[in-house]
Write a protein that holds these residues in place. Structure first.
Motif, PDB file in Angstrom:
ATOM      1  N   PHE A  25       0.849  -1.188   0.000  1.00  0.00           N
ATOM      2  CA  PHE A  25       0.000   0.000   0.000  1.00  0.00           C
ATOM      3  C   PHE A  25       0.887   1.241   0.000  1.00  0.00           C
ATOM      4  O   PHE A  25       1.336   1.693   1.052  1.00  0.00           O
ATOM      5  CB  PHE A  25      -0.925  -0.020   1.223  1.00  0.00           C
ATOM      6  N   ASP A  27       0.314   4.264  -0.352  1.00  0.00           N
ATOM      7  CA  ASP A  27      -0.182   5.448   0.355  1.00  0.00           C
ATOM      8  C   ASP A  27      -0.240   5.230   1.865  1.00  0.00           C
ATOM      9  O   ASP A  27      -0.766   6.049   2.598  1.00  0.00           O
ATOM     10  CB  ASP A  27      -1.555   5.854  -0.177  1.00  0.00           C
ATOM     11  N   ILE A  54      -3.995   3.872   5.893  1.00  0.00           N
ATOM     12  CA  ILE A  54      -3.984   3.376   4.520  1.00  0.00           C
ATOM     13  C   ILE A  54      -5.195   3.990   3.832  1.00  0.00           C
ATOM     14  O   ILE A  54      -6.337   3.697   4.202  1.00  0.00           O
ATOM     15  CB  ILE A  54      -4.046   1.834   4.459  1.00  0.00           C
ATOM     16  N   ASP A  55      -4.933   4.862   2.877  1.00  0.00           N
ATOM     17  CA  ASP A  55      -5.999   5.563   2.158  1.00  0.00           C
ATOM     18  C   ASP A  55      -6.994   6.205   3.133  1.00  0.00           C
ATOM     19  O   ASP A  55      -8.200   6.134   2.949  1.00  0.00           O
ATOM     20  CB  ASP A  55      -6.710   4.606   1.195  1.00  0.00           C
ATOM     21  N   GLN A  57      -7.822   5.261   6.118  1.00  0.00           N
ATOM     22  CA  GLN A  57      -8.327   4.341   7.147  1.00  0.00           C
ATOM     23  C   GLN A  57      -7.232   4.109   8.176  1.00  0.00           C
ATOM     24  O   GLN A  57      -6.164   3.614   7.838  1.00  0.00           O
ATOM     25  CB  GLN A  57      -8.742   3.008   6.520  1.00  0.00           C
ATOM     26  N   CYS A  82     -11.506  -1.966  -4.933  1.00  0.00           N
ATOM     27  CA  CYS A  82     -10.420  -1.549  -5.831  1.00  0.00           C
ATOM     28  C   CYS A  82     -10.957  -0.597  -6.895  1.00  0.00           C
ATOM     29  O   CYS A  82     -12.095  -0.737  -7.358  1.00  0.00           O
ATOM     30  CB  CYS A  82      -9.783  -2.777  -6.474  1.00  0.00           C
ATOM     31  N   SER A  83     -10.123   0.349  -7.288  1.00  0.00           N
ATOM     32  CA  SER A  83     -10.553   1.351  -8.264  1.00  0.00           C
ATOM     33  C   SER A  83     -10.479   0.843  -9.699  1.00  0.00           C
ATOM     34  O   SER A  83     -11.143   1.379 -10.568  1.00  0.00           O
ATOM     35  CB  SER A  83      -9.741   2.635  -8.106  1.00  0.00           C
ATOM     36  N   GLU A  87      -5.324  -2.577 -10.010  1.00  0.00           N
ATOM     37  CA  GLU A  87      -5.152  -2.481  -8.562  1.00  0.00           C
ATOM     38  C   GLU A  87      -5.541  -3.800  -7.884  1.00  0.00           C
ATOM     39  O   GLU A  87      -4.830  -4.292  -7.001  1.00  0.00           O
ATOM     40  CB  GLU A  87      -5.993  -1.329  -8.012  1.00  0.00           C
TER      41      GLU A  87
END
Length: 131
Positions: A25, A27, A54-55, A57, A82-83, A87
């Motif tokens: 991850f 980010d 994480i994003d 969260q 997932c986007s 991903e």
């Protein structure tokens, strides 16, 4: 209530897990990290408490203070929307390495891709992508 966060307890390998998840991850941010010091024989250098994001969260984690081992079960898992398919495939490939595939990444229903994996630490992850 001031906060409500999941707390994950590892068996002496929380620092290794932090490194592993940071590689997955991109980010992920470690907001706080406190290690056990010399006043806690047998635990020195292990993670007393860490707060990661994480994003957006937030999750807390640390190593167990007790000699009894704790284990994880798929009954509790992290669910990731997932986007895109890239991903989903990236997370699937990295999280399953040295872990277990509970449900393989595949299309389950029209345009819905899903996987359920357990990573090498025993944490379970559900990955979902809807076209």
């Amino acid at each position: 209530m001031k906060s409500f966060l999941p707390f994950i307890t590892f068996n002496g390998n929380a620092m290794e897990a932090l490194t592993f998840y940071k590689g997955i991850f991109h980010d992920m941010e470690i907001e706080f990290l406190q290690e056990f010091g010399s006043g806690t024989p047998g635990l020195e250098g292990q993670v007393m408490q860490a707060l990661v994001s994480i994003d957006g969260q937030r999750i807390m984690l640390g190593d167990s203070r007790t000699p009894e081992g704790f284990g994880f079960t798929p009954a509790m898992s992290f669910y990731i929307e997932c986007s895109d398919m890239n991903e989903a495939e990236l997370y699937y490939r990295k999280l399953k390495r040295d872990g277990a595939i509970l449900v393989p990444l595949d299309e389950y229903g029209t345009g819905r891709f899903f996987a359920f994996v357990q990573d090498r630490f025993g944490l379970s992850w559900q990955l979902n992508f809807n076209k």
